[in-house]
Design a protein around this motif. Structure first.
Motif, PDB file in Angstrom:
ATOM      1  N   ALA A  89      10.464   6.181  -4.091  1.00 22.07           N
ATOM      2  CA  ALA A  89      11.085   5.638  -5.288  1.00 22.07           C
ATOM      3  C   ALA A  89      11.408   6.303  -6.493  1.00 22.07           C
ATOM      4  N   THR A  90      12.348   6.286  -7.181  1.00 28.27           N
ATOM      5  CA  THR A  90      12.749   6.938  -8.522  1.00 28.27           C
ATOM      6  C   THR A  90      12.191   6.437  -9.622  1.00 28.27           C
ATOM      7  N   LYS A  91      11.100   5.501  -9.511  1.00 27.34           N
ATOM      8  CA  LYS A  91      10.436   4.804 -10.679  1.00 27.34           C
ATOM      9  C   LYS A  91       9.206   4.605 -10.362  1.00 27.34           C
ATOM     10  N   PRO A  92       8.037   4.645 -10.973  1.00 29.21           N
ATOM     11  CA  PRO A  92       6.664   4.654 -10.849  1.00 29.21           C
ATOM     12  C   PRO A  92       6.494   3.045 -10.528  1.00 29.21           C
ATOM     13  N   LYS A  93       5.216   2.842  -9.828  1.00 25.33           N
ATOM     14  CA  LYS A  93       4.712   1.292  -9.454  1.00 25.33           C
ATOM     15  C   LYS A  93       3.644   0.944 -10.626  1.00 25.33           C
ATOM     16  N   LEU A  94       3.763  -0.086 -11.218  1.00 28.22           N
ATOM     17  CA  LEU A  94       2.785  -0.638 -12.059  1.00 28.22           C
ATOM     18  C   LEU A  94       1.705  -1.082 -11.164  1.00 28.22           C
ATOM     19  N   VAL A  95       0.370  -0.898 -11.257  1.00 28.82           N
ATOM     20  CA  VAL A  95      -0.719  -1.220 -10.499  1.00 28.82           C
ATOM     21  C   VAL A  95      -1.694  -1.560 -11.463  1.00 28.82           C
ATOM     22  N   THR A  96      -2.695  -2.463 -11.157  1.00 32.59           N
ATOM     23  CA  THR A  96      -4.039  -2.709 -11.710  1.00 32.59           C
ATOM     24  C   THR A  96      -4.856  -2.133 -10.915  1.00 32.59           C
ATOM     25  N   LEU A  97      -5.951  -1.404 -11.684  1.00 28.78           N
ATOM     26  CA  LEU A  97      -6.829  -0.653 -10.892  1.00 28.78           C
ATOM     27  C   LEU A  97      -8.261  -0.832 -11.629  1.00 28.78           C
ATOM     28  N   LYS A  98      -9.178  -0.542 -10.830  1.00 28.38           N
ATOM     29  CA  LYS A  98     -10.783  -0.936 -11.363  1.00 28.38           C
ATOM     30  C   LYS A  98     -11.192   0.557 -11.827  1.00 28.38           C
ATOM     31  N   GLN A  99     -11.965   0.506 -12.683  1.00 29.00           N
ATOM     32  CA  GLN A  99     -12.793   1.870 -13.130  1.00 29.00           C
ATOM     33  C   GLN A  99     -13.620   2.286 -12.074  1.00 29.00           C
ATOM     34  N   GLY A 100     -13.603   3.592 -11.704  1.00 31.36           N
ATOM     35  CA  GLY A 100     -14.717   4.196 -10.817  1.00 31.36           C
ATOM     36  C   GLY A 100     -14.757   3.878  -9.342  1.00 31.36           C
ATOM     37  N   GLN A 109       3.106   1.368   2.170  1.00 33.31           N
ATOM     38  CA  GLN A 109       2.287   0.694   1.103  1.00 33.31           C
ATOM     39  C   GLN A 109       2.112   1.383  -0.286  1.00 33.31           C
ATOM     40  N   GLN A 110       3.583   1.983  -0.733  1.00 33.97           N
ATOM     41  CA  GLN A 110       3.658   2.760  -1.849  1.00 33.97           C
ATOM     42  C   GLN A 110       2.889   1.970  -3.098  1.00 33.97           C
ATOM     43  N   PRO A 111       2.060   2.680  -4.005  1.00 32.23           N
ATOM     44  CA  PRO A 111       1.938   4.019  -3.997  1.00 32.23           C
ATOM     45  C   PRO A 111       0.842   4.506  -3.118  1.00 32.23           C
ATOM     46  N   PHE A 112       0.293   3.819  -2.363  1.00 35.69           N
ATOM     47  CA  PHE A 112      -1.006   4.134  -1.651  1.00 35.69           C
ATOM     48  C   PHE A 112      -0.754   4.644  -0.228  1.00 35.69           C
ATOM     49  N   CYS A 113      -1.675   5.432   0.193  1.00 31.68           N
ATOM     50  CA  CYS A 113      -1.709   6.041   1.599  1.00 31.68           C
ATOM     51  C   CYS A 113      -1.837   4.752   2.691  1.00 31.68           C
ATOM     52  N   CYS A 123       2.875   7.218  -9.804  1.00 30.83           N
ATOM     53  CA  CYS A 123       4.313   7.984  -9.150  1.00 30.83           C
ATOM     54  C   CYS A 123       4.469   7.713  -7.821  1.00 30.83           C
ATOM     55  N   GLN A 124       5.964   7.285  -7.631  1.00 30.42           N
ATOM     56  CA  GLN A 124       6.594   7.106  -6.484  1.00 30.42           C
ATOM     57  C   GLN A 124       7.483   8.218  -5.949  1.00 30.42           C
ATOM     58  N   CYS A 125       7.873   8.947  -6.858  1.00 33.90           N
ATOM     59  CA  CYS A 125       8.648   9.879  -6.517  1.00 33.90           C
ATOM     60  C   CYS A 125       8.183  11.326  -6.037  1.00 33.90           C
ATOM     61  N   LYS A 126       6.710  11.271  -6.244  1.00 32.82           N
ATOM     62  CA  LYS A 126       6.185  12.454  -5.642  1.00 32.82           C
ATOM     63  C   LYS A 126       6.326  13.736  -6.273  1.00 32.82           C
ATOM     64  N   HIS A 127       6.826  13.691  -7.273  1.00 31.19           N
ATOM     65  CA  HIS A 127       7.118  15.133  -8.263  1.00 31.19           C
ATOM     66  C   HIS A 127       6.339  15.145  -9.547  1.00 31.19           C
ATOM     67  N   THR A 128       5.485  14.365  -9.679  1.00 27.37           N
ATOM     68  CA  THR A 128       4.733  14.139 -11.004  1.00 27.37           C
ATOM     69  C   THR A 128       4.008  15.570 -11.127  1.00 27.37           C
TER      70      THR A 128
END
Ligand code: FES
Length: 360
Positions: free
Chosen positions: A8-19, A32-36, A61-66
């Protein structure tokens, strides 16, 4: 190695947990972007394992060019057909939006969606302190949470007979921008020459005064304060507490430092590398165009330097012209349209610090 697929040409907004460990897709084939999801098997790509240093929202990143994997660094703006502009559908759907009037006659605030607004300096509302005339433009009562913005204009104190006003924002960092004129800024015992379209960093607990060069007229500036400080503190004497660890304070436009963003450009003047503050001040250049509606995770103040157009939110628009100030709350959908053939120039300041190219 193969080129990754642009998922995708935009990033994905995700909520992540520290650690917590996450696997970011590098091949771009995962469903299952942006995850494997193991779609990389046989492609030569491997997922990137990472652990966030804090809990919260991130743009992956979803464009994979970051260049800052797995996080978006704005590289998606330079892929494909250029900066994403408003579609014909978006333009047609908003064509009936009236231009929001100001709350004064041609001055004051034009309120848009989500607390976003455009404000024009009201010359009759300026307050006077020594050689400074000033006005709050973005403040907590306007809905701002992290930043405040003041318009300041300074007159020659020897000419006007007024004392040179000394101001401080205890505990807050200040990003000043010179809109017009030339002169000097005095920061806690050090003096720097300043001119139009230069940014100046003033550290927390330092004080400053500004003065135009003799005979040069008025020095017009904006200052963005972070964190917010309700009112400036006016001092009788300049303190001698200049922070010499941050020696460089004045940052000018430099064509060699312009970063392309498709057919747009920006140059960072102040950020957490050049100042001690968690905020970014940048100069932006926009061609005649209307951006597609988008969002940022940061809170932003924008001052229009040249060019005219409209600030759009999802259900409203306001006209903008040079000198106007825009308050953009975090996550508010918006787009800036430039209607001038010669393009638009602006200065933005946002919190927390980062790249102005990161949007979603
Ligand atoms: S989505 Fe890849 S850099 Fe922004």
């Amino acid at each position: 190695m193969n080129e990754p697929v642009v998922a995708a040409t935009k990033p994905k907004l995700v909520t992540l947990k520290q650690g917590r460990p996450y696997l970011w897709c590098t091949c771009g084939r995962s469903q299952q972007q942006p995850f494997c999801d193991n779609s990389h098997a046989g492609t030569g790509f491997e997922p990137l394992r990472f652990k966030p240093e804090r809990s919260g929202d991130f743009l992956l990143c979803q464009c994979k060019h970051t260049g800052d994997a797995p996080y978006c660094d704005g590289s998606h703006n330079n892929l494909g057909d250029g900066y994403e502009e408003a579609s014909e559908e978006e333009i047609a759907a908003s064509a009936h939006f009236p231009v929001t009037p100001r709350d004064g006659v041609e001055v004051g605030k034009a309120l848009l969606d989500g607390g976003c607004y455009v404000r024009t300096v009201d010359p009759d509302a300026l307050r006077q302190q020594g050689n400074i005339a000033w006005s709050p433009m973005i403040a907590p009562e306007d809905g701002a949470n992290c930043l405040a913005l003041y318009y300041l204009e300074a007159r020659d104190s020897s000419d006007s007979g007024a004392d040179r006003a000394i101001m401080a924002f205890p505990g807050s960092h200040v990003a000043l921008f010179v809109l017009e004129g030339e002169g000097e800024i005095h920061i806690s015992g050090r003096t720097f020459p300043v001119g139009a379209e230069q940014g100046v960093y003033i550290g927390a607990d330092e004080a400053f005064s500004i003065e135009p060069s003799t005979g040069s007229g008025t020095l017009r500036t904006t200052i963005t304060i972070c964190p917010q400080c309700e009112e400036p503190r006016w001092l009788d004497q300049m303190p001698e507490n200049f922070n010499a660890e941050l020696d460089e304070r004045v940052f000018a436009f430099d064509p060699a430092k312009r970063e392309p963003m498709a057919d747009r450009f920006y140059q960072v003047l102040i950020d957490d590398n050049t100042g001690g503050a968690d905020m970014t001040q940048f100069l932006g250049e926009v061609p005649k165009s209307r951006a597609a509606g988008h969002h940022h995770l940061y809170e932003e103040t924008i001052t229009i330097l040249s060019g005219e157009g409209y600030m759009w939110t999802e259900g409203a628009r306001a006209a903008v012209k040079p000198g106007d100030v825009i308050f953009l709350p975090r996550r508010q959908q918006h787009s800036l349209e430039c209607t001038s053939e010669g393009g638009m120039r602006l200065v933005g300041v946002f919190f927390p610090a980062g790249s102005p190219a990161v949007n979603y």
